[in-house]
Design a protein around this motif. Structure first.
Motif, short mmCIF file in Angstrom:
data_model
loop_
_atom_site.label_atom_id
_atom_site.label_comp_id
_atom_site.label_asym_id
_atom_site.label_seq_id
_atom_site.Cartn_x
_atom_site.Cartn_y
_atom_site.Cartn_z
N MET A 1 29.62 -16.68 26.34
CA MET A 1 30.31 -15.48 26.78
C MET A 1 31.64 -15.29 26.04
O MET A 1 32.00 -14.18 25.66
N LEU A 2 32.36 -16.40 25.84
CA LEU A 2 33.64 -16.32 25.12
C LEU A 2 33.43 -15.84 23.69
O LEU A 2 34.19 -15.01 23.18
N LEU A 3 32.39 -16.35 23.03
CA LEU A 3 32.09 -15.93 21.67
C LEU A 3 31.69 -14.46 21.63
O LEU A 3 32.11 -13.71 20.74
N ALA A 4 30.87 -14.04 22.59
CA ALA A 4 30.44 -12.64 22.64
C ALA A 4 31.63 -11.72 22.82
O ALA A 4 31.73 -10.67 22.16
N ALA A 5 32.56 -12.10 23.71
CA ALA A 5 33.75 -11.28 23.93
C ALA A 5 34.62 -11.23 22.68
O ALA A 5 35.14 -10.17 22.31
N GLY A 6 34.78 -12.37 22.01
CA GLY A 6 35.58 -12.40 20.80
C GLY A 6 35.00 -11.53 19.70
O GLY A 6 35.72 -10.81 19.00
N LEU A 7 33.68 -11.57 19.55
CA LEU A 7 33.03 -10.75 18.53
C LEU A 7 33.08 -9.25 18.89
O LEU A 7 33.26 -8.41 18.01
N SER A 8 32.93 -8.93 20.17
CA SER A 8 33.05 -7.53 20.60
C SER A 8 34.46 -7.00 20.32
O SER A 8 34.63 -5.87 19.86
N PHE A 9 35.45 -7.85 20.61
CA PHE A 9 36.84 -7.49 20.31
C PHE A 9 37.02 -7.27 18.81
O PHE A 9 37.64 -6.30 18.38
N GLY A 10 36.46 -8.17 18.01
CA GLY A 10 36.59 -8.05 16.56
C GLY A 10 35.96 -6.78 16.02
O GLY A 10 36.51 -6.12 15.12
N PHE A 11 34.79 -6.40 16.57
CA PHE A 11 34.14 -5.17 16.15
C PHE A 11 35.04 -3.96 16.42
O PHE A 11 35.20 -3.08 15.56
#
Length: 276
Positions: A1-11
């Motif tokens: 979940m943390l990785l998914a949130a970080g990647l969503s933020f990056g996008f």
């Protein structure tokens, strides 16, 4: 979940950067999806995977259509409606996949999690409102309809993400993503052509770069949703993305969060603790 949130933020940050550089948003978005589709098609050819699984075509096609429509609606809305209203509608769209997960797929949050979900929605509204002061413009039926369109199209995209798991397509999620990207790229490209815009090299390079990043982001989100309930994932992911976005905007883009936004950040942190 943390990785998914970080990647969503990056996008989100990459897309914001492209706008700051003056790129044509519909072209960048469409190119992003075309790049994703091309990479995944190459992967399918290399591995010999099936291109035309019926369920993946249905779910992926619906997802791609909802993704490109939501991005085009969002881009148009930011030009015509108060920014605060548009961003608030965008953030609160997590309510739709949460409600559908409970109503259609039988996910039942605990009472504590239900309170956390409610606080998350309030926090997202506070942060979005504080981050984007309302611009001049008429407030009436057209403005409210714009907000509803942003809310519904963004929410439908997230519902489609959740649908992958319940359609039994966790193992075929890359096939779903390929169909999604191809659908979004074709529709988005048709819109760009209809507008009469001629893409330049900067638009295309930016779109390809974002597409490479987005491929990992969406793949990670689908992997997380294969193991986590939507009633847990969407509120926590939404709060994490908004927290990262708010902090980055404050310290990097020099956009002041304000007292209301700071209160929303604290509320979002409490909401995540309750949901988790």
């Amino acid at each position: 979940m943390l990785l998914a949130a970080g990647l969503s933020f990056g996008f989100g940050q990459l897309f914001k950067w492209s706008q700051r550089r003056g790129c044509h948003a519909p072209t960048v978005v469409s190119t992003n999806y075309v790049a994703m589709a091309a990479i995944l098609a190459g992967w399918h050819v290399w591995t010999g995977n099936d291109f035309a699984a019926p369920a993946s075509l249905t779910v992926g096609g619906a997802m791609g259509l909802s993704f490109i429509v939501s991005m085009l609606v969002m881009t148009a809305a930011l030009k015509r409606a108060p920014v605060a209203m548009v961003l608030t509608s965008f953030r609160l769209a997590i309510l739709l996949p949460v409600v559908v997960s409970m109503w259609l797929w039988g996910e039942s949050p605990s009472p504590t999690q239900a309170v956390g979900i409610g606080l998350a929605l309030v926090a997202l509204a506070l942060i979005a409102s504080s981050r984007a002061p309302a611009t001049a413009g008429a407030v009436g039926g057209a403005t409210l309809l714009t907000g509803l369109l942003v809310f519904s199209t963004q929410g439908l995209g997230q519902i489609c993400l959740r649908w992958v798991h319940y359609a039994g397509l966790d193992e075929q999620r890359l096939t779903v993503l390929m169909t999604c990207a191809a659908t979004a790229g074709i529709v988005g490209g048709a819109v760009v052509l209809a507008q009469g815009y001629r893409p330049n090299g900067r638009d295309l390079r930016m779109g390809i770069g974002i597409g490479l990043f987005n491929l990992f982001a969406l793949g990670t989100i689908l992997a997380a949703l294969s193991d986590l309930d939507g009633t847990l994932f969407f509120p926590v992911n939404g709060c994490l993305v908004v927290l990262l976005d708010g902090l980055f905007a404050h310290f990097w883009w020099r956009e002041r969060l304000g007292q209301l936004g700071a209160f929303g950040v604290g509320l979002a942190a409490l909401a995540m603790l309750l949901v988790l």
